[in-house]
Design a protein around this motif. Structure first.
Motif, mmCIF file in Angstrom:
data_model
loop_
_atom_site.group_PDB
_atom_site.id
_atom_site.type_symbol
_atom_site.label_atom_id
_atom_site.label_comp_id
_atom_site.label_asym_id
_atom_site.label_seq_id
_atom_site.Cartn_x
_atom_site.Cartn_y
_atom_site.Cartn_z
ATOM 1 N N ILE A 322 -12.197 37.837 5.880
ATOM 2 C CA ILE A 322 -11.238 37.704 4.779
ATOM 3 C C ILE A 322 -10.155 38.769 4.850
ATOM 4 O O ILE A 322 -8.955 38.484 4.712
ATOM 5 C CB ILE A 322 -11.979 37.762 3.427
ATOM 6 C CG1 ILE A 322 -12.787 36.485 3.202
ATOM 7 C CG2 ILE A 322 -11.006 37.966 2.273
ATOM 8 C CD1 ILE A 322 -13.733 36.551 2.032
ATOM 9 N N ALA A 323 -10.572 40.024 5.077
ATOM 10 C CA ALA A 323 -9.609 41.121 5.112
ATOM 11 C C ALA A 323 -8.618 40.956 6.263
ATOM 12 O O ALA A 323 -7.417 41.240 6.112
ATOM 13 C CB ALA A 323 -10.340 42.454 5.228
ATOM 14 N N ASP A 351 0.461 35.927 -2.182
ATOM 15 C CA ASP A 351 -0.166 34.906 -3.036
ATOM 16 C C ASP A 351 -0.736 33.829 -2.125
ATOM 17 O O ASP A 351 -0.052 32.881 -1.752
ATOM 18 C CB ASP A 351 0.850 34.320 -4.010
ATOM 19 C CG ASP A 351 0.185 33.443 -5.079
ATOM 20 O OD1 ASP A 351 -1.054 33.344 -5.062
ATOM 21 O OD2 ASP A 351 0.901 32.877 -5.912
ATOM 22 N N PHE A 352 -1.995 33.980 -1.728
ATOM 23 C CA PHE A 352 -2.629 32.986 -0.860
ATOM 24 C C PHE A 352 -4.145 33.070 -1.040
ATOM 25 O O PHE A 352 -4.661 33.979 -1.692
ATOM 26 C CB PHE A 352 -2.219 33.193 0.600
ATOM 27 C CG PHE A 352 -2.999 34.255 1.343
ATOM 28 C CD1 PHE A 352 -3.814 33.917 2.407
ATOM 29 C CD2 PHE A 352 -2.905 35.600 0.986
ATOM 30 C CE1 PHE A 352 -4.542 34.883 3.098
ATOM 31 C CE2 PHE A 352 -3.615 36.582 1.682
ATOM 32 C CZ PHE A 352 -4.432 36.213 2.743
ATOM 33 N N THR A 353 -4.842 32.113 -0.474
ATOM 34 C CA THR A 353 -6.300 32.056 -0.598
ATOM 35 C C THR A 353 -6.927 32.132 0.787
ATOM 36 O O THR A 353 -6.930 31.149 1.523
ATOM 37 C CB THR A 353 -6.745 30.765 -1.304
ATOM 38 O OG1 THR A 353 -6.129 30.686 -2.599
ATOM 39 C CG2 THR A 353 -8.257 30.746 -1.477
ATOM 40 N N ALA A 363 -6.016 35.854 -3.352
ATOM 41 C CA ALA A 363 -5.391 37.153 -3.092
ATOM 42 C C ALA A 363 -3.956 37.104 -3.606
ATOM 43 O O ALA A 363 -3.137 36.340 -3.106
ATOM 44 C CB ALA A 363 -5.416 37.471 -1.596
ATOM 45 N N HIS A 364 -3.678 37.921 -4.605
ATOM 46 C CA HIS A 364 -2.348 37.904 -5.229
ATOM 47 C C HIS A 364 -1.932 39.331 -5.566
ATOM 48 O O HIS A 364 -2.712 40.103 -6.126
ATOM 49 C CB HIS A 364 -2.369 37.071 -6.507
ATOM 50 C CG HIS A 364 -1.103 37.159 -7.300
ATOM 51 N ND1 HIS A 364 0.037 36.449 -6.959
ATOM 52 C CD2 HIS A 364 -0.774 37.880 -8.396
ATOM 53 C CE1 HIS A 364 0.990 36.727 -7.819
ATOM 54 N NE2 HIS A 364 0.523 37.600 -8.703
ATOM 55 N N THR A 365 -0.709 39.680 -5.217
ATOM 56 C CA THR A 365 -0.138 40.976 -5.604
ATOM 57 C C THR A 365 1.275 40.763 -6.117
ATOM 58 O O THR A 365 1.893 39.718 -5.895
ATOM 59 C CB THR A 365 -0.085 41.962 -4.428
ATOM 60 O OG1 THR A 365 0.685 41.381 -3.352
ATOM 61 C CG2 THR A 365 -1.469 42.317 -3.914
ATOM 62 N N ILE A 374 -7.357 41.108 -4.683
ATOM 63 C CA ILE A 374 -8.496 40.368 -5.233
ATOM 64 C C ILE A 374 -8.944 41.051 -6.521
ATOM 65 O O ILE A 374 -9.278 42.236 -6.522
ATOM 66 C CB ILE A 374 -9.641 40.300 -4.213
ATOM 67 C CG1 ILE A 374 -9.151 39.586 -2.937
ATOM 68 C CG2 ILE A 374 -10.839 39.553 -4.797
ATOM 69 C CD1 ILE A 374 -10.132 39.606 -1.804
ATOM 70 N N LYS A 375 -8.942 40.301 -7.609
ATOM 71 C CA LYS A 375 -9.202 40.892 -8.924
ATOM 72 C C LYS A 375 -10.369 40.238 -9.661
ATOM 73 O O LYS A 375 -10.777 40.715 -10.712
ATOM 74 C CB LYS A 375 -7.948 40.800 -9.795
ATOM 75 C CG LYS A 375 -6.703 41.411 -9.158
ATOM 76 C CD LYS A 375 -5.485 41.129 -10.009
ATOM 77 C CE LYS A 375 -4.221 41.627 -9.328
ATOM 78 N NZ LYS A 375 -3.939 40.912 -8.054
#
Length: 397
Positions: A322-323, A351-353, A363-365, A374-375
């Protein structure tokens, strides 16, 4: 079939060539560095770096990123902050990397935090959820990847309030900034009055300790019926095993640092881990319900071809997968502008998955805050041989 840790990292995992012997790469090359505990007390995390390097190998075999190959230099720091400093300075000053990516550990990342920010070198997607990584105005060249530890601990505390509102809580934590983040977050999640009423014992350990057996005995003696453990895989396994051996049967919650089946639960003994509660961001690769899905098939294909000695059931392998997708996404968004400034700009505009994230998590910043991509997380209970999700996806805010 050989285990391709990466064309570079096999050669420089522990010791690199002297500067005079290094040939400068072509202008089209993207140099990314990291340190990783391939040895030492946290070596279970080394699989993360191996899978990240494998993913980069795959990307390079497909032509690289925007026509450029990635030179990925992964060095062993043995989870020792002084070694992290030594290896990171080498990456920046000798190997001239564009960014340092995915270094594991709070104490290790803290050791190079100010250095990288002073040098204006991106400290990208650090593999630790310490709250300090959200201080983006003070440290604009650093960004996390995981939900911060305080937010994670609040989720566990709220679960305890629901399931054991009159429980007596004992806490085991690593004696460093990450452990103190968990402790602070857990107490905040309970609320001041509940924390004072419910927490009956706390014990910490040092990474240099041989075992945490004495701490577990002390915590049991407190009369607690709830145990929250923050530990690296080695000590997490010891804690699970000791709790079982002494016949203590608390409601056990363990942090994400040690919820891997291959790295923690299997060494402890799966029969000793039944009923554990932990939080997750990714699909458990040992859970067969994911195995027919395209993202799992892609993950498995990567390991079979580029890292065949890695245990595909290890959740830290899935984390590395993932990272690595996050790193590649940032570099793709950079286009032809591979300046360090643009790397950080793109890291704060994602902004993607990534494949292998749990449904409902992405994953969004954004450029106006320092929160990690990731929140959100989902609680799971260990039953039989797998983690079983319980409840809905919860925001870490």
């Amino acid at each position: 079939m050989r285990d391709r840790i990466s064309a570079v990292s096999l050669a420089v995992l522990a010791v690199g060539l002297p500067a005079a012997a290094r040939a400068e790469g072509p202008p089209s090359e993207i140099r990314i560095g990291q340190t990783m505990p391939y040895s030492g007390p946290a070596s279970a995390y080394g699989v993360i770096g191996r899978v990240e390097a494998a993913y980069i190998d795959m990307i390079n075999d497909k032509g690289g990123i925007n026509g450029r190959k990635v030179k990925f230099i992964s060095l062993d720091d043995a989870y020792s902050p002084p070694k992290t400093v030594e290896q990171t300075r080498r990456l920046v000053e000798q190997d001239e990397v564009m960014a340092v990516f995915g270094t594991v550990g709070t104490p290790t990342n803290l050791a190079v935090h100010k250095y990288l920010n002073n040098k204006k070198v991106p400290q990208l997607f650090v593999s630790t959820g310490a709250t300090i990584w959200t201080e983006f105005k003070k440290y604009p060249w650093t960004i996390g990847w995981l939900p911060d530890y305080e937010s994670e601990a609040k989720i566990y505390a709220k679960y305890v309030l629901k399931e054991r509102p009159n429980g007596k809580i004992a806490i085991l934590y690593q004696n460093d900034d990450s452990g103190r983040d968990y402790l602070r977050g857990f107490k905040a999640g309970l609320g001041a009055d509940n924390a004072k009423r419910m927490i009956v014992a706390e014990a910490s350990y040092q990474v240099s300790d041989a075992t945490v057996d004495s701490q577990i005995l002390t915590l049991q003696a407190s009369g607690a019926d709830v145990l929250f453990t923050h530990a690296t895989p080695k000590f997490g396994a010891q804690a699970i095993r000791k709790v079982y051996e002494i016949g203590w049967k608390p409601l056990q919650l363990i942090s994400t640092n040690s919820n891997t089946i291959a790295g923690t639960l299997a060494p402890a003994g799966l029969e000793k881990a039944q009923g554990l509660i932990s939080a997750f961001i990714l699909k458990d690769p040992s859970d067969s319900r994911w195995h027919n899905q395209p993202d799992y098939q892609a993950y498995l294909a990567l390991l079979k071809k580029y890292a065949p000695t890695v245990d595909d059931k290890d959740s830290w392998a899935a984390y590395g997968y993932i990272a690595a997708q996050g790193l590649v996404k940032v570099l793709e968004q950079c286009g032809d502008d591979l300046s360090r400034e643009n790397i950080m700009k793109q890291a704060r505009n994602m902004d993607f998955t990534p494949g292998m994230l749990l449904p409902g998590i992405k994953a969004h910043t954004s450029p106006d805050n320092g929160y990690p991509p990731i929140k959100s997380m989902q609680l799971s209970r260990f039953e039989g041989t797998n983690w079983k999700p319980t409840g809905e996806v919860i925001s870490g805010d």
